[in-house]
Design an enzyme around this catalytic site. Structure first.
Site, short mmCIF file in Angstrom:
data_model
loop_
_atom_site.label_atom_id
_atom_site.label_comp_id
_atom_site.label_asym_id
_atom_site.label_seq_id
_atom_site.Cartn_x
_atom_site.Cartn_y
_atom_site.Cartn_z
N ASP A 175 1.61 -15.86 6.84
CA ASP A 175 1.10 -17.21 6.58
C ASP A 175 1.21 -17.58 5.11
OD1 ASP A 175 0.53 -17.63 9.23
OD2 ASP A 175 -1.62 -17.29 9.06
N ARG B 20 13.36 4.70 12.25
CA ARG B 20 12.10 5.45 12.22
C ARG B 20 11.25 5.11 13.47
NH1 ARG B 20 9.47 4.86 6.50
NH2 ARG B 20 8.26 6.62 7.33
N PRO C 221 0.79 -1.23 0.00
CA PRO C 221 0.00 0.00 0.00
C PRO C 221 0.82 1.28 0.00
CG PRO C 221 -0.07 -1.08 2.14
CD PRO C 221 0.55 -2.05 1.19
N ASN C 222 0.32 2.21 -0.76
CA ASN C 222 0.86 3.58 -0.86
C ASN C 222 2.13 3.69 -1.71
OD1 ASN C 222 -1.17 4.85 0.87
ND2 ASN C 222 -0.24 3.63 2.49
N ALA D 123 3.25 -0.87 4.79
CA ALA D 123 2.69 -0.89 6.16
C ALA D 123 2.22 -2.29 6.58
CB ALA D 123 1.53 0.10 6.26
N TYR E 94 11.35 8.73 0.98
CA TYR E 94 11.31 7.70 -0.07
C TYR E 94 11.96 8.12 -1.39
CZ TYR E 94 8.02 5.59 3.20
OH TYR E 94 7.46 5.05 4.33
N HIS F 177 12.65 -2.76 2.19
CA HIS F 177 12.13 -1.43 2.49
C HIS F 177 13.06 -0.39 1.90
CE1 HIS F 177 9.36 -3.37 5.17
NE2 HIS F 177 10.39 -4.04 5.68
N ILE F 178 12.45 0.63 1.37
CA ILE F 178 13.22 1.73 0.78
C ILE F 178 13.96 2.49 1.88
CG2 ILE F 178 12.99 3.93 -0.45
CD1 ILE F 178 10.42 2.61 -1.78
N SER F 179 13.24 2.76 2.95
CA SER F 179 13.82 3.51 4.07
C SER F 179 14.41 2.53 5.09
CB SER F 179 12.73 4.36 4.73
OG SER F 179 11.73 3.51 5.31
N HIS G 188 4.15 -4.55 9.06
CA HIS G 188 4.07 -4.38 10.51
C HIS G 188 2.74 -4.88 11.09
CE1 HIS G 188 7.40 -1.88 9.36
NE2 HIS G 188 6.61 -1.02 8.75
N ARG H 210 5.18 11.02 -2.49
CA ARG H 210 4.92 10.67 -1.09
C ARG H 210 6.20 10.88 -0.27
NH1 ARG H 210 4.85 4.46 1.12
NH2 ARG H 210 4.12 4.96 3.21
N GLU I 201 12.61 -9.52 2.08
CA GLU I 201 11.80 -8.42 2.63
C GLU I 201 12.57 -7.13 2.34
OE1 GLU I 201 11.16 -8.56 6.88
OE2 GLU I 201 10.70 -6.41 6.92
N ASN J 32 8.09 -5.63 -0.93
CA ASN J 32 7.97 -4.45 -0.09
C ASN J 32 6.51 -4.38 0.32
OD1 ASN J 32 7.87 -2.05 1.24
ND2 ASN J 32 9.00 -0.87 -0.32
N ARG K 98 7.52 0.68 13.38
CA ARG K 98 8.08 0.12 12.15
C ARG K 98 9.22 -0.86 12.42
NH1 ARG K 98 5.77 3.52 8.18
NH2 ARG K 98 5.39 5.59 9.03
C1 DQA Z 1 8.34 1.00 3.70
C2 DQA Z 1 8.46 1.23 5.20
C3 DQA Z 1 7.12 1.00 5.89
O1 DQA Z 1 7.23 1.20 7.30
C4 DQA Z 1 6.07 1.95 5.36
O2 DQA Z 1 4.82 1.69 5.93
C5 DQA Z 1 6.00 1.97 3.87
C6 DQA Z 1 7.23 1.83 3.09
C7 DQA Z 1 9.64 1.36 2.95
O3 DQA Z 1 9.76 0.99 1.80
O4 DQA Z 1 10.52 2.04 3.52
O5 DQA Z 1 4.94 2.19 3.30
O6 DQA Z 1 8.09 -0.38 3.47
#
Ligand code: DQA
Length: 148
Positions: free
Chosen positions: A93, A113, A11-12, A83, A24, A106-108, A86, A19, A104, A80, A117
């Site tokens: 599952d 943070r 998501p997002n 959210a 990011y 994550h960009i950040s 978490h 964003r 797994e 990725n 997270r």
């Molecule tokens: C994220 C980090 C997550 O905590 C966050 O909710 C995201 C992006 C990242 O790519 O850094 O939406 O997965």
């Protein structure tokens, strides 16, 4: 059969580029897809690249990758989950139930943070975890998958 990498985005992440660019970066999801496509082409891998704001769609796509895994055609899944990382027992599952080899991503750097997270439902079932390299992390993750 050419091994396939699934790059799945939660998501997002469709908002990348506008964003929170200080977190990011300014590259869009289309830029990330181009980076992944170029990386896969260079490494001789096929790419499936998708994004959804819906948890169940991500579950379905992990199942799809799992079927390919059972046929011997999957190089790995770069996820990725954003959210949902978490919050989602369903994604945990799905990974457990299919046995897909998972990165797994994550960009950040999620550990630098907010504390909510810092916990991931996925890390314990991931073969590798990558965070903090910006969108370049997608390229690095695919390069890692290519060496499994
Ligand atoms: C994220 C980090 C997550 O905590 C966050 O909710 C995201 C992006 C990242 O790519 O850094 O939406 O997965």
């Amino acid at each position: 059969m050419t091994p396939t990498v699934y790059v799945l985005n939660g998501p997002n992440l469709n908002l990348l580029g506008t964003r929170e660019p200080q977190v990011y970066g300014s590259q869009t999801l289309a830029d990330v897809e181009r980076l992944c496509a170029a990386t896969c082409e260079r490494l001789g891998l096929s790419l499936v690249f998708r994004q959804s704001n819906h948890e169940g769609a991500l579950v379905d796509w992990i199942h799809e990758a799992g079927r390919l895994h059972a046929e011997g055609g999957l190089a790995g899944v770069v996820l990725n989950a954003a959210a949902y990382t978490h919050t989602s027992v369903a994604l945990l599952d799905a990974v457990k139930g299919t046995g897909v080899p998972l990165v797994e991503l994550h960009i950040s750097n999620v550990h630098a943070r907010e504390s909510f997270r810092h916990h991931s439902y996925l890390s314990g079932v991931a073969r590798a975890v990558m965070c903090g390299f910006g969108v370049r992390g997608y390229q690095l993750a695919i390069e890692g998958v290519a060496q499994w």
